[in-house]
Design an enzyme around this catalytic site. Structure first.
Site, PDB file in Angstrom:
ATOM      1  N   LEU A 267       0.818  -1.221   0.000  1.00 15.60           N
ATOM      2  CA  LEU A 267       0.000   0.000   0.000  1.00 15.60           C
ATOM      3  C   LEU A 267       0.854   1.274   0.000  1.00 15.60           C
ATOM      4  O   LEU A 267       0.364   2.332   0.362  1.00 15.60           O
ATOM      5  CB  LEU A 267      -0.978   0.019   1.197  1.00 15.60           C
ATOM      6  CG  LEU A 267      -1.897  -1.203   1.325  1.00 15.60           C
ATOM      7  CD1 LEU A 267      -2.813  -1.048   2.545  1.00 15.60           C
ATOM      8  CD2 LEU A 267      -2.754  -1.381   0.082  1.00 15.60           C
TER       9      LEU A 267
ATOM     10  N   PHE B 219       4.879   1.066 -23.117  1.00 12.80           N
ATOM     11  CA  PHE B 219       5.095   2.431 -23.578  1.00 12.80           C
ATOM     12  C   PHE B 219       4.376   3.353 -22.568  1.00 12.80           C
ATOM     13  O   PHE B 219       4.792   3.391 -21.434  1.00 12.80           O
ATOM     14  CB  PHE B 219       4.732   2.557 -25.071  1.00 12.80           C
ATOM     15  CG  PHE B 219       5.909   2.073 -25.897  1.00 12.80           C
ATOM     16  CD1 PHE B 219       6.303   0.735 -25.869  1.00 12.80           C
ATOM     17  CD2 PHE B 219       6.705   2.947 -26.610  1.00 12.80           C
ATOM     18  CE1 PHE B 219       7.446   0.284 -26.531  1.00 12.80           C
ATOM     19  CE2 PHE B 219       7.854   2.512 -27.299  1.00 12.80           C
ATOM     20  CZ  PHE B 219       8.221   1.184 -27.243  1.00 12.80           C
TER      21      PHE B 219
ATOM     22  N   ARG C  30      12.438  19.996 -20.889  1.00 11.73           N
ATOM     23  CA  ARG C  30      12.751  19.393 -19.589  1.00 11.73           C
ATOM     24  C   ARG C  30      13.903  18.416 -19.792  1.00 11.73           C
ATOM     25  O   ARG C  30      13.892  17.645 -20.760  1.00 11.73           O
ATOM     26  CB  ARG C  30      11.499  18.660 -19.101  1.00 11.73           C
ATOM     27  CG  ARG C  30      11.541  18.155 -17.714  1.00 11.73           C
ATOM     28  CD  ARG C  30      10.186  17.639 -17.294  1.00 11.73           C
ATOM     29  NE  ARG C  30       9.702  16.547 -18.157  1.00 11.73           N
ATOM     30  CZ  ARG C  30       8.617  15.820 -17.903  1.00 11.73           C
ATOM     31  NH1 ARG C  30       7.886  16.086 -16.837  1.00 11.73           N
ATOM     32  NH2 ARG C  30       8.241  14.849 -18.717  1.00 11.73           N
TER      33      ARG C  30
ATOM     34  N   SER D 280       9.892  -1.375 -19.263  1.00  8.17           N
ATOM     35  CA  SER D 280       9.461  -0.070 -19.766  1.00  8.17           C
ATOM     36  C   SER D 280      10.199   0.283 -21.050  1.00  8.17           C
ATOM     37  O   SER D 280      11.352  -0.126 -21.257  1.00  8.17           O
ATOM     38  CB  SER D 280       9.780   0.970 -18.693  1.00  8.17           C
ATOM     39  OG  SER D 280       9.677   2.257 -19.227  1.00  8.17           O
TER      40      SER D 280
ATOM     41  N   LYS E 219      15.069  -0.942 -14.523  1.00 10.28           N
ATOM     42  CA  LYS E 219      14.361  -1.747 -15.529  1.00 10.28           C
ATOM     43  C   LYS E 219      15.375  -2.486 -16.411  1.00 10.28           C
ATOM     44  O   LYS E 219      15.193  -3.650 -16.743  1.00 10.28           O
ATOM     45  CB  LYS E 219      13.432  -0.864 -16.372  1.00 10.28           C
ATOM     46  CG  LYS E 219      12.278  -0.269 -15.559  1.00 10.28           C
ATOM     47  CD  LYS E 219      11.397  -1.337 -14.951  1.00 10.28           C
ATOM     48  CE  LYS E 219      10.370  -0.794 -13.994  1.00 10.28           C
ATOM     49  NZ  LYS E 219       9.698  -1.816 -13.188  1.00 10.28           N
TER      50      LYS E 219
ATOM     51  N   LEU F 115       1.961  12.870 -18.261  1.00  8.32           N
ATOM     52  CA  LEU F 115       1.140  13.896 -18.919  1.00  8.32           C
ATOM     53  C   LEU F 115      -0.358  13.753 -18.616  1.00  8.32           C
ATOM     54  O   LEU F 115      -1.027  14.731 -18.290  1.00  8.32           O
ATOM     55  CB  LEU F 115       1.387  13.820 -20.436  1.00  8.32           C
ATOM     56  CG  LEU F 115       0.603  14.796 -21.301  1.00  8.32           C
ATOM     57  CD1 LEU F 115       0.946  16.246 -20.947  1.00  8.32           C
ATOM     58  CD2 LEU F 115       0.885  14.538 -22.791  1.00  8.32           C
TER      59      LEU F 115
ATOM     60  N   TYR G  35      15.795   4.973 -11.789  1.00  9.48           N
ATOM     61  CA  TYR G  35      14.579   4.197 -12.091  1.00  9.48           C
ATOM     62  C   TYR G  35      14.750   3.432 -13.402  1.00  9.48           C
ATOM     63  O   TYR G  35      14.537   2.226 -13.485  1.00  9.48           O
ATOM     64  CB  TYR G  35      13.337   5.110 -12.172  1.00  9.48           C
ATOM     65  CG  TYR G  35      12.148   4.382 -12.765  1.00  9.48           C
ATOM     66  CD1 TYR G  35      11.465   3.427 -12.023  1.00  9.48           C
ATOM     67  CD2 TYR G  35      11.727   4.616 -14.085  1.00  9.48           C
ATOM     68  CE1 TYR G  35      10.398   2.720 -12.573  1.00  9.48           C
ATOM     69  CE2 TYR G  35      10.664   3.930 -14.635  1.00  9.48           C
ATOM     70  CZ  TYR G  35      10.002   2.980 -13.876  1.00  9.48           C
ATOM     71  OH  TYR G  35       8.956   2.282 -14.420  1.00  9.48           O
TER      72      TYR G  35
ATOM     73  N   THR H  18      11.487   2.886 -21.474  1.00  8.59           N
ATOM     74  CA  THR H  18      12.600   3.736 -21.059  1.00  8.59           C
ATOM     75  C   THR H  18      13.943   3.054 -21.346  1.00  8.59           C
ATOM     76  O   THR H  18      14.963   3.721 -21.501  1.00  8.59           O
ATOM     77  CB  THR H  18      12.465   4.139 -19.570  1.00  8.59           C
ATOM     78  OG1 THR H  18      13.566   4.960 -19.219  1.00  8.59           O
ATOM     79  CG2 THR H  18      12.494   2.957 -18.642  1.00  8.59           C
TER      80      THR H  18
ATOM     81  N   PHE I  69       4.462  -6.546 -10.593  1.00 12.22           N
ATOM     82  CA  PHE I  69       4.316  -5.104 -10.844  1.00 12.22           C
ATOM     83  C   PHE I  69       4.983  -4.262  -9.764  1.00 12.22           C
ATOM     84  O   PHE I  69       5.316  -3.103 -10.001  1.00 12.22           O
ATOM     85  CB  PHE I  69       2.829  -4.704 -10.847  1.00 12.22           C
ATOM     86  CG  PHE I  69       2.027  -5.242 -11.992  1.00 12.22           C
ATOM     87  CD1 PHE I  69       2.111  -4.659 -13.242  1.00 12.22           C
ATOM     88  CD2 PHE I  69       1.165  -6.307 -11.817  1.00 12.22           C
ATOM     89  CE1 PHE I  69       1.358  -5.137 -14.303  1.00 12.22           C
ATOM     90  CE2 PHE I  69       0.408  -6.802 -12.867  1.00 12.22           C
ATOM     91  CZ  PHE I  69       0.499  -6.215 -14.113  1.00 12.22           C
TER      92      PHE I  69
HETATM   93  N1  LIG Z   1       2.657   3.478 -15.169  1.00  6.92           N
HETATM   94  C1  LIG Z   1       3.591   3.576 -16.100  1.00  6.92           C
HETATM   95  O1  LIG Z   1       3.597   4.527 -16.874  1.00  6.92           O
HETATM   96  C2  LIG Z   1       4.645   2.506 -16.251  1.00  6.92           C
HETATM   97  C3  LIG Z   1       5.435   2.471 -17.422  1.00  6.92           C
HETATM   98  C4  LIG Z   1       6.413   1.480 -17.552  1.00  6.92           C
HETATM   99  C5  LIG Z   1       6.604   0.550 -16.543  1.00  6.92           C
HETATM  100  N2  LIG Z   1       5.840   0.620 -15.408  1.00  6.92           N
HETATM  101  C6  LIG Z   1       6.080  -0.370 -14.338  1.00  6.92           C
HETATM  102  O2  LIG Z   1       4.882  -1.090 -14.145  1.00  6.92           O
HETATM  103  C7  LIG Z   1       4.752  -1.475 -12.780  1.00  6.92           C
HETATM  104  C8  LIG Z   1       3.420  -1.025 -12.244  1.00  6.92           C
HETATM  105  O3  LIG Z   1       3.303   0.384 -12.420  1.00  6.92           O
HETATM  106  P1  LIG Z   1       2.023   1.187 -11.897  1.00  6.92           P
HETATM  107  O4  LIG Z   1       1.912   2.393 -12.745  1.00  6.92           O
HETATM  108  O5  LIG Z   1       0.862   0.287 -11.768  1.00  6.92           O
HETATM  109  O6  LIG Z   1       2.562   1.626 -10.468  1.00  6.92           O
HETATM  110  P2  LIG Z   1       1.776   1.749  -9.081  1.00  6.92           P
HETATM  111  O7  LIG Z   1       2.659   2.525  -8.160  1.00  6.92           O
HETATM  112  O8  LIG Z   1       0.397   2.237  -9.291  1.00  6.92           O
HETATM  113  O9  LIG Z   1       1.719   0.218  -8.602  1.00  6.92           O
HETATM  114  C9  LIG Z   1       2.781  -0.413  -7.932  1.00  6.92           C
HETATM  115  C10 LIG Z   1       2.212  -1.092  -6.706  1.00  6.92           C
HETATM  116  O10 LIG Z   1       3.274  -1.789  -6.045  1.00  6.92           O
HETATM  117  C11 LIG Z   1       3.161  -1.580  -4.642  1.00  6.92           C
HETATM  118  N3  LIG Z   1       4.504  -1.741  -4.076  1.00  6.92           N
HETATM  119  C12 LIG Z   1       5.619  -0.976  -4.303  1.00  6.92           C
HETATM  120  N4  LIG Z   1       6.656  -1.449  -3.582  1.00  6.92           N
HETATM  121  C13 LIG Z   1       6.215  -2.551  -2.911  1.00  6.92           C
HETATM  122  C14 LIG Z   1       6.818  -3.458  -2.002  1.00  6.92           C
HETATM  123  N5  LIG Z   1       8.096  -3.328  -1.600  1.00  6.92           N
HETATM  124  N6  LIG Z   1       6.077  -4.466  -1.492  1.00  6.92           N
HETATM  125  C15 LIG Z   1       4.761  -4.610  -1.873  1.00  6.92           C
HETATM  126  N7  LIG Z   1       4.136  -3.766  -2.712  1.00  6.92           N
HETATM  127  C16 LIG Z   1       4.858  -2.748  -3.230  1.00  6.92           C
HETATM  128  C17 LIG Z   1       2.575  -0.175  -4.505  1.00  6.92           C
HETATM  129  O11 LIG Z   1       1.907   0.023  -3.267  1.00  6.92           O
HETATM  130  C18 LIG Z   1       1.614  -0.116  -5.682  1.00  6.92           C
HETATM  131  O12 LIG Z   1       0.316  -0.558  -5.323  1.00  6.92           O
HETATM  132  C19 LIG Z   1       5.974  -0.886 -12.078  1.00  6.92           C
HETATM  133  O13 LIG Z   1       6.974  -1.868 -12.020  1.00  6.92           O
HETATM  134  C20 LIG Z   1       6.393   0.239 -12.996  1.00  6.92           C
HETATM  135  O14 LIG Z   1       7.761   0.527 -12.873  1.00  6.92           O
HETATM  136  C21 LIG Z   1       4.864   1.558 -15.255  1.00  6.92           C
END
Ligand SMILES: NC(=O)c1ccc[n+]([C@@H]2O[C@H](COP(=O)([O-])OP(=O)(O)OC[C@H]3O[C@@H](n4cnc5c(N)ncnc54)[C@H](O)[C@@H]3O)[C@@H](O)[C@H]2O)c1
Length: 346
Positions: free
Chosen positions: A34, A180, A297, A126, A155, A202, A151, A128, A82
């Site tokens: 959480l 993406f 930026r 990602s 990845k 964005l 970050y 990225t 995730f």
């Molecule tokens: N959203 C994006 O634009 C995007 C793009 C590329 C990659 N990602 C990757 O996708 C994944 C999910 O992204 P998201 O946007 O849903 O992020 P988010 O922050 O909404 O979800 C991540 C979840 O992981 C939980 N969490 C984090 N550390 C934790 C830990 N140590 N133990 C247990 N729970 C933990 C957080 O509470 C959260 O609910 C991540 O790995 C992120 O790096 C996201």
């Protein structure tokens, strides 16, 4: 039906994936600490799919708890990982938090999977990793460029950790999905993105400005070598991203994978500029957006959009929603969560 562990399953992409998994009959266990989500998300997931997933509040950085979890749940058929920290700016300020949470945790989970014998693992990567790619659209074999932030580095290194582990452990099958730009919310408006603080992406910034929570959107740079001078990204509806996870999981469960470490781009294949995204907002909502052009930026790449052929052909998955569909869901979600809140102070 197989039991699937979804780490970070209460987060933005995780919660939408849990819905799709449950809709397909999978039994889901969520682990989340959480740190960037709320337990109320369980209500939203239940409202959509008619089923409340099992939830364990656990911080995956606590190695012994991770070991105890896997010892107790020996029948997990797959892990979708995730859980991670994802704020680029924060990763520059506090790199060790990112290396511990995004890489330490990954190692702990892989160690437990190796104890199990045959196991299936899906990793949130990602676009990225490509940095400013030399060619558009970006294929999976485009070179990985030096990371712009801790970050981004997590990845790249995360993928390498999985690849090296798979190389010597044929019983482990893994897929890295390179997202993406996931945007939008579930069309039911029961779940969506809950950005804490000032959004770095964005879309939430646009919807928060549109609703009056923020004064003005800054468009960083209009002198890039693109048609309208603003940066181009590949925005993909989060429900499409979620469905790709189910397709990837089924590929592993049905042992259809040709290598035990595979990589797929998740995008629409279409690049949209910042001004086009603002245009979509104005079209969908009928409202004018208050924005200004600001200086470029640091760290922004000019353009990044996916070649989706591999995911389309091999996973049999294709993004279906348009930018306007995703924008409408993001706007409906913003209206729902922002009801009665005051203007942002920062
Ligand atoms: N959203 C994006 O634009 C995007 C793009 C590329 C990659 N990602 C990757 O996708 C994944 C999910 O992204 P998201 O946007 O849903 O992020 P988010 O922050 O909404 O979800 C991540 C979840 O992981 C939980 N969490 C984090 N550390 C934790 C830990 N140590 N133990 C247990 N729970 C933990 C957080 O509470 C959260 O609910 C991540 O790995 C992120 O790096 C996201």
């Amino acid at each position: 039906m197989k039991k699937i562990l979804v780490t970070g399953g209460l987060g933005f992409i995780g919660s939408h994936t849990v819905v799709e998994l449950q809709n397909e009959g999978f039994e889901v266990i969520i682990i989340d600490n959480l740190s960037n989500s709320s337990e109320n998300v369980l209500d939203g997931i239940e409202a959509i799919s008619g089923k409340r997933p099992v939830f364990e509040k656990l911080d995956l950085r606590e190695k012994q708890k991770v070991q105890a979890f896997f010892a107790e749940h020996s029948n997990i058929g797959g892990v979708i990982h995730f859980a991670a920290s994802k704020a680029v700016g924060e990763s520059v300020e506090n790199p060790l938090l990112y290396y511990e949470n995004n890489l330490g945790v990954l190692v702990y989970i892989l160690q437990e999977l190796l104890k199990k014998g045959d196991s299936n693992f899906i990793f949130s990567s990602s676009c990225t990793v490509y940095g400013q790619a030399d060619q558009m659209p970006i294929t999976e074999d485009a070179p990985v460029k030096p990371a712009e932030s801790p970050y981004g580095n997590t990845k790249q290194v995360g993928e390498e950790i999985i690849k090296d582990t798979c190389k010597v452990n044929p019983q482990l099958a893994a897929i890295a999905l390179r997202y993406f730009n996931p945007i939008g919310a579930h069309p039911s408006v029961e779940i969506g993105e809950l950005p804490l603080g000032v959004p770095q992406n964005l879309l939430p910034f646009i919807t928060q400005t549109g609703i009056g929570f923020r004064e003005q959107l800054s468009v960083f740079g209009d002198d890039y070598p693109t048609e309208d001078g603003t940066c181009i990204r590949d925005y993909i509806h989060v429900v499409d991203v979620a469905k790709a996870h189910v397709a990837a999981l089924k590929r592993l469960l049905n042992t259809e994978n040709t290598e035990n470490f595979e990589v797929f781009n998740l995008g629409t294949g279409k690049g949209s500029s910042v001004l086009e995204v603002i245009g979509s907002f104005e079209r969908v909502t009928g409202e004018k957006l208050n924005y200004r052009i600001a200086p470029r930026r640091e760290g922004d790449v000019i353009q990044a959009y996916a070649d989706t052929k591999k995911a389309n052909d091999v996973l049999g998955w294709k993004a279906k929603s348009t930018l306007d569909d995703a924008m409408k869901s993001a706007w409906d979600w913003e209206k729902k969560i922002r009801k009665g809140t005051e203007k942002a102070s920062v």
